[in-house]
Design a protein around this motif. Structure first.
Motif, PDB file in Angstrom:
ATOM      1  N   LEU A 187       0.774  -1.159  -0.004  1.00  0.00           N
ATOM      2  CA  LEU A 187       0.002  -0.002   0.006  1.00  0.00           C
ATOM      3  C   LEU A 187       0.903   1.229   0.168  1.00  0.00           C
ATOM      4  CD1 LEU A 187      -2.742   1.197   0.116  1.00  0.00           C
ATOM      5  CD2 LEU A 187      -2.693   1.317   2.742  1.00  0.00           C
ATOM      6  N   ASP A 188       0.666   2.096  -1.314  1.00  0.00           N
ATOM      7  CA  ASP A 188       1.323   3.426  -1.258  1.00  0.00           C
ATOM      8  C   ASP A 188       0.222   4.408  -0.427  1.00  0.00           C
ATOM      9  OD1 ASP A 188       1.879   6.039  -1.558  1.00  0.00           O
ATOM     10  OD2 ASP A 188       2.955   5.457  -3.518  1.00  0.00           O
ATOM     11  N   THR A 189       0.477   4.690   0.863  1.00  0.00           N
ATOM     12  CA  THR A 189      -0.512   5.435   1.360  1.00  0.00           C
ATOM     13  C   THR A 189      -0.568   6.738   1.029  1.00  0.00           C
ATOM     14  OG1 THR A 189       1.446   5.920   3.189  1.00  0.00           O
ATOM     15  CG2 THR A 189      -0.219   3.990   3.583  1.00  0.00           C
ATOM     16  N   GLU A 190       0.168   7.287   0.391  1.00  0.00           N
ATOM     17  CA  GLU A 190       0.216   8.792  -0.134  1.00  0.00           C
ATOM     18  C   GLU A 190      -0.914   8.674  -1.443  1.00  0.00           C
ATOM     19  OE1 GLU A 190       3.833  10.745  -0.845  1.00  0.00           O
ATOM     20  OE2 GLU A 190       4.406  10.448   1.241  1.00  0.00           O
ATOM     21  N   ILE A 191      -0.932   7.542  -2.248  1.00  0.00           N
ATOM     22  CA  ILE A 191      -1.941   7.637  -3.152  1.00  0.00           C
ATOM     23  C   ILE A 191      -2.983   6.820  -2.853  1.00  0.00           C
ATOM     24  CG2 ILE A 191      -0.309   8.445  -5.012  1.00  0.00           C
ATOM     25  CD1 ILE A 191      -0.094   5.597  -6.032  1.00  0.00           C
ATOM     26  N   GLY A 192      -3.124   5.845  -1.879  1.00  0.00           N
ATOM     27  CA  GLY A 192      -4.068   4.914  -1.337  1.00  0.00           C
ATOM     28  C   GLY A 192      -4.300   3.775  -2.518  1.00  0.00           C
ATOM     29  N   GLU A 193      -3.260   3.369  -2.980  1.00  0.00           N
ATOM     30  CA  GLU A 193      -3.308   2.235  -4.037  1.00  0.00           C
ATOM     31  C   GLU A 193      -2.082   1.212  -3.744  1.00  0.00           C
ATOM     32  OE1 GLU A 193      -4.926   1.508  -6.401  1.00  0.00           O
ATOM     33  OE2 GLU A 193      -6.152   3.447  -7.104  1.00  0.00           O
ATOM     34  N   PHE A 194      -2.654  -0.256  -3.632  1.00  0.00           N
ATOM     35  CA  PHE A 194      -1.888  -1.260  -3.565  1.00  0.00           C
ATOM     36  C   PHE A 194      -1.108  -1.379  -4.862  1.00  0.00           C
ATOM     37  CE2 PHE A 194      -5.105  -2.343  -0.363  1.00  0.00           C
ATOM     38  CZ  PHE A 194      -4.030  -2.739   0.681  1.00  0.00           C
ATOM     39  N   ILE A 195       0.071  -1.378  -4.820  1.00  0.00           N
ATOM     40  CA  ILE A 195       0.903  -1.358  -5.971  1.00  0.00           C
ATOM     41  C   ILE A 195       1.926  -2.676  -5.762  1.00  0.00           C
ATOM     42  CG2 ILE A 195       3.015  -0.246  -7.174  1.00  0.00           C
ATOM     43  CD1 ILE A 195       0.669   1.484  -6.872  1.00  0.00           C
ATOM     44  N   LEU A 196       2.106  -3.324  -7.302  1.00  0.00           N
ATOM     45  CA  LEU A 196       2.829  -4.654  -7.271  1.00  0.00           C
ATOM     46  C   LEU A 196       4.163  -4.569  -7.152  1.00  0.00           C
ATOM     47  CD1 LEU A 196       2.588  -7.535  -8.259  1.00  0.00           C
ATOM     48  CD2 LEU A 196       3.237  -6.656 -10.599  1.00  0.00           C
ATOM     49  N   THR A 197       4.568  -5.225  -5.906  1.00  0.00           N
ATOM     50  CA  THR A 197       5.926  -5.302  -5.490  1.00  0.00           C
ATOM     51  C   THR A 197       6.644  -6.501  -5.373  1.00  0.00           C
ATOM     52  OG1 THR A 197       5.091  -4.989  -3.138  1.00  0.00           O
ATOM     53  CG2 THR A 197       5.922  -3.009  -4.004  1.00  0.00           C
ATOM     54  N   HIS A 198       5.784  -7.625  -5.020  1.00  0.00           N
ATOM     55  CA  HIS A 198       6.129  -8.933  -4.938  1.00  0.00           C
ATOM     56  C   HIS A 198       5.560  -9.577  -6.020  1.00  0.00           C
ATOM     57  CE1 HIS A 198       6.760  -7.007  -1.122  1.00  0.00           C
ATOM     58  NE2 HIS A 198       7.632  -8.077  -0.584  1.00  0.00           N
ATOM     59  N   PRO A 199       6.214  -9.448  -7.621  1.00  0.00           N
ATOM     60  CA  PRO A 199       5.598 -10.456  -8.448  1.00  0.00           C
ATOM     61  C   PRO A 199       5.955 -11.927  -8.349  1.00  0.00           C
ATOM     62  CG  PRO A 199       7.243  -9.063  -9.314  1.00  0.00           C
ATOM     63  CD  PRO A 199       7.025  -8.799  -7.745  1.00  0.00           C
ATOM     64  N   ASN A 200       4.846 -12.818  -8.488  1.00  0.00           N
ATOM     65  CA  ASN A 200       5.202 -14.212  -8.739  1.00  0.00           C
ATOM     66  C   ASN A 200       6.107 -14.855  -7.453  1.00  0.00           C
ATOM     67  OD1 ASN A 200       5.295 -16.744  -9.471  1.00  0.00           O
ATOM     68  ND2 ASN A 200       6.826 -16.491 -11.086  1.00  0.00           N
ATOM     69  N   ILE A 201       5.435 -14.675  -6.221  1.00  0.00           N
ATOM     70  CA  ILE A 201       6.297 -15.173  -5.016  1.00  0.00           C
ATOM     71  C   ILE A 201       6.455 -16.418  -4.977  1.00  0.00           C
ATOM     72  CG2 ILE A 201       5.858 -15.501  -2.451  1.00  0.00           C
ATOM     73  CD1 ILE A 201       4.326 -12.569  -2.444  1.00  0.00           C
ATOM     74  N   GLN A 202       7.603 -17.035  -4.833  1.00  0.00           N
ATOM     75  CA  GLN A 202       7.806 -18.560  -4.916  1.00  0.00           C
ATOM     76  C   GLN A 202       8.497 -18.782  -3.391  1.00  0.00           C
ATOM     77  OE1 GLN A 202       7.629 -21.091  -7.229  1.00  0.00           O
ATOM     78  NE2 GLN A 202       6.501 -19.588  -8.299  1.00  0.00           N
ATOM     79  N   ILE A 203       8.102 -19.648  -2.662  1.00  0.00           N
ATOM     80  CA  ILE A 203       8.666 -20.104  -1.571  1.00  0.00           C
ATOM     81  C   ILE A 203       9.894 -20.954  -1.616  1.00  0.00           C
ATOM     82  CG2 ILE A 203       8.120 -21.481   0.833  1.00  0.00           C
ATOM     83  CD1 ILE A 203       5.127 -20.917   0.451  1.00  0.00           C
ATOM     84  N   PRO A 204      10.892 -20.706  -0.892  1.00  0.00           N
ATOM     85  CA  PRO A 204      12.097 -21.479  -0.988  1.00  0.00           C
ATOM     86  C   PRO A 204      11.688 -23.059  -0.868  1.00  0.00           C
ATOM     87  CG  PRO A 204      12.862 -19.480  -0.024  1.00  0.00           C
ATOM     88  CD  PRO A 204      11.051 -19.711   0.020  1.00  0.00           C
ATOM     89  N   SER A 205      12.324 -23.823  -1.359  1.00  0.00           N
ATOM     90  CA  SER A 205      11.768 -25.336  -1.364  1.00  0.00           C
ATOM     91  C   SER A 205      12.462 -25.857  -0.019  1.00  0.00           C
ATOM     92  CB  SER A 205      12.433 -26.236  -2.419  1.00  0.00           C
ATOM     93  OG  SER A 205      13.814 -26.241  -2.179  1.00  0.00           O
ATOM     94  N   ARG A 206      13.292 -25.494   0.752  1.00  0.00           N
ATOM     95  CA  ARG A 206      13.555 -25.398   2.330  1.00  0.00           C
ATOM     96  C   ARG A 206      13.925 -24.400   2.836  1.00  0.00           C
ATOM     97  NH1 ARG A 206      14.107 -29.766   5.355  1.00  0.00           N
ATOM     98  NH2 ARG A 206      14.014 -31.464   4.086  1.00  0.00           N
ATOM     99  N   GLY A 207      13.410 -24.091   4.197  1.00  0.00           N
ATOM    100  CA  GLY A 207      13.988 -23.074   4.919  1.00  0.00           C
ATOM    101  C   GLY A 207      14.841 -23.418   6.117  1.00  0.00           C
ATOM    102  N   LYS A 208      14.995 -22.200   6.927  1.00  0.00           N
ATOM    103  CA  LYS A 208      15.741 -22.596   8.196  1.00  0.00           C
ATOM    104  C   LYS A 208      15.112 -21.962   9.365  1.00  0.00           C
ATOM    105  CE  LYS A 208      19.939 -21.460   5.472  1.00  0.00           C
ATOM    106  NZ  LYS A 208      20.645 -20.173   5.011  1.00  0.00           N
ATOM    107  N   ILE A 209      13.900 -21.710   9.063  1.00  0.00           N
ATOM    108  CA  ILE A 209      13.159 -20.917  10.440  1.00  0.00           C
ATOM    109  C   ILE A 209      11.899 -22.047  10.406  1.00  0.00           C
ATOM    110  CG2 ILE A 209      11.733 -19.174  11.041  1.00  0.00           C
ATOM    111  CD1 ILE A 209      13.524 -17.391   9.142  1.00  0.00           C
TER     112      ILE A 209
END
Ligand code: AFP
Length: 337
Positions: A187-209
Motif C-alpha cells: 500500500l502506497d499510503t500517499e496515493i491510496g493504492e496497492f502497488i505490485l511489489t512482490h510479483p510471482n512469490i515463490q517459497i524456497p523449497s527448504r527454509g531455516k526457520i
C-alpha cells in the motif's frame, strides 16, 4: 523522459483485471470489483491500525465473539467495514466472518455470485502492543443454481477461486492468488493504492526457520515432539539447528514463511484436539496461497485443501510452508500411523 517505474504503476486492480482478461475469457469483471471492496476494507483497517492508540481504539469493546474471545474495538470496526464494503459491492451472496456466529446471507437486492470467508483482524491480541496483525480472506463462487446458502461455503479449500491476506505492520502488503500464482502489492499510503511489489512469490523449497507456539509443547503428540526436536538437535552434526520465530499473528508468521521459507505450524494437541486455527478463513486461504507459491500445506495426515469443513467455524491442525519442510512433518506422522 520520466522514470516509467514511477509513472506506469501496476496497481492491484490493474493487475487483476489484466489477468482476468488474459486468462479467463468468460470473466465479467465481477471478481475485480469484489477485490476492490476487499481493498477498501484493508485500506480502512490499515489506516485505523496506524492511529489506533491515538484515537483510543485499543482495548476491549465489552463484547465477545463466537469463539468466546474478547473482542477489541478494532475487531468490531474491521468487521463492520468488510461486511458493509462486501455487501455494497453487489458481488457477494454469502459472507462468513470470524466475528459473526452465523453466516450472512446477502439480501436479494444486493446479491452477487461470490461467497467471501474472512477474518477481518487476525492476531488481535497483538493490537495493543503494535505488533503486526492482518486480514485473511478466501473467495468461493456460489454453486450452480444456488442463490447463496451455507452449503456454498462448506466446501473443500480446493474449490476456492481466490484467497489472500493483508498485513498491517511496518507496511501493509496485500498478498493475493486467483489460482495463477501469488503476487504481493504494497500500500502506497500517499496515493491510496496497492502497488505490485512482490510479483510471482515463490517459497524456497527448504527454509531455516520454524514457527510454533513452543509453550504448548507439553501437550504435543509424538510426531510433533519428535519433529521439533529434530529441528533443534539435527542428527547430522554438520547441520545447524533451525531458528525459531513466532509472532503469534498468523498473517505475520505466514508472510515471513512465504518470503523466507521454513515452516509455520499450529498442531492439534491434547488440549486442543482440532488445533486452534479456523479452516475456512485461516487454514484454507493460507494453504491456497502457499501451494500457489510452490509450497505445501497439510493437517499432518492430509492435504489441507482437501479437508471438508463441518461447520463455518470448524478448526484444524495445520503445517504449511517450504515443500521439503512440510514433507518432513508428514513423514513423522506417517511413521506414527
Ligand atoms: P488472536 O486473534 O486471538 O490474537 O489469535 C491469533 C491466531 O488466531 C493466529 O493469528 C495465530 O497464529 C494464533 O492464533 C496464535 O495462537 P497462540 O497464541 O495460541 O499461539
Amino acid at each position: 523522459m520520466s522514470d516509467p517505474s514511477k509513472t506506469n504503476l501496476i496497481t492491484l486492480t490493474r493487475h487483476v483485471f489484466q489477468d482476468q482478461v488474459e486468462n479467463y475469457k468468460e470473466a465479467s469483471g465481477d471478481l475485480t470489483l469484489l477485490l476492490t471492496a476487499i481493498q477498501l476494507g484493508c485500506k480502512f483497517v490499515a489506516s485505523n491500525v496506524r492511529k489506533a492508540s491515538l484515537i483510543s481504539m485499543t482495548g476491549l469493546a465489552n463484547s465477545s465473539n463466537v469463539q468466546g474471545e474478547e473482542q477489541k474495538k478494532l475487531d468490531v470496526i474491521a468487521n463492520e467495514i468488510f461486511v458493509n464494503a462486501l455487501r455494497s459491492s453487489n458481488k457477494v451472496a454469502v459472507m462468513v466472518s470470524e466475528e459473526d456466529e452465523e453466516a450472512i446471507i446477502v439480501d436479494a437486492q444486493h446479491r452477487g455470485k461470490y461467497c467471501v470467508v474472512f477474518d477481518p483482524l487476525d492476531g488481535s491480541s497483538n493490537i495493543d502492543c503494535g505488533v503486526s496483525i492482518g486480514t485473511i480472506f478466501g473467495i468461493y463462487k456460489v454453486k450452480e443454481g444456488s442463490t447463496g446458502q451455507i452449503s456454498d461455503v462448506l466446501r473443500p479449500g480446493s474449490e476456492m477461486v481466490a484467497a489472500g491476506y493483508c498485513t498491517y505492520g511496518s507496511c501493509s502488503t496485500l498478498v493475493l492468488t486467483t489460482g495463477q500464482g501469488v503476487n504481493g502489492y504494497t500500500l502506497d499510503t500517499e496515493i491510496g493504492e496497492f502497488i505490485l511489489t512482490h510479483p510471482n512469490i515463490q517459497i524456497p523449497s527448504r527454509g531455516k526457520i520454524y514457527a510454533v507456539n513452543e509453550g504448548n509443547s507439553k501437550y504435543w503428540d509424538g510426531a510433533c515432539t519428535k519433529y521439533f526436536h529434530s529441528l533443534k538437535f539435527p542428527e547430522d552434526p554438520k547441520k545447524a539447528p533451525y531458528s525459531a520465530r513466532y509472532v503469534g499473528s498468523m498473517v505475520a508468521d505466514v508472510h515471513r514463511t512465504m518470503l523466507y521459507g521454513g515452516i509455520f505450524c499450529y498442531p492439534a494437541d491434547s488440549k486442543s484436539k482440532n488445533g486452534k486455527l479456523r479452516i475456512l478463513y485461516e487454514c484454507f486461504p493460507m494453504a491456497f496461497l502457499v501451494e500457489q507459491a510452490g509450497g505445501r500445506a497439510t493437517t499432518g495426515r492430509k492435504r489441507m485443501m482437501d479437508v471438508q469443513p463441518e461447520t463455518i467455524h470448524s478448526r484444524s491442525p495445520i503445517f504449511l510452508g517450504s515443500k521439503e519442510d512440510v514433507e518432513d512433518i508428514e513423514a513423522f506422522y506417517k511413521a506414527e500411523a
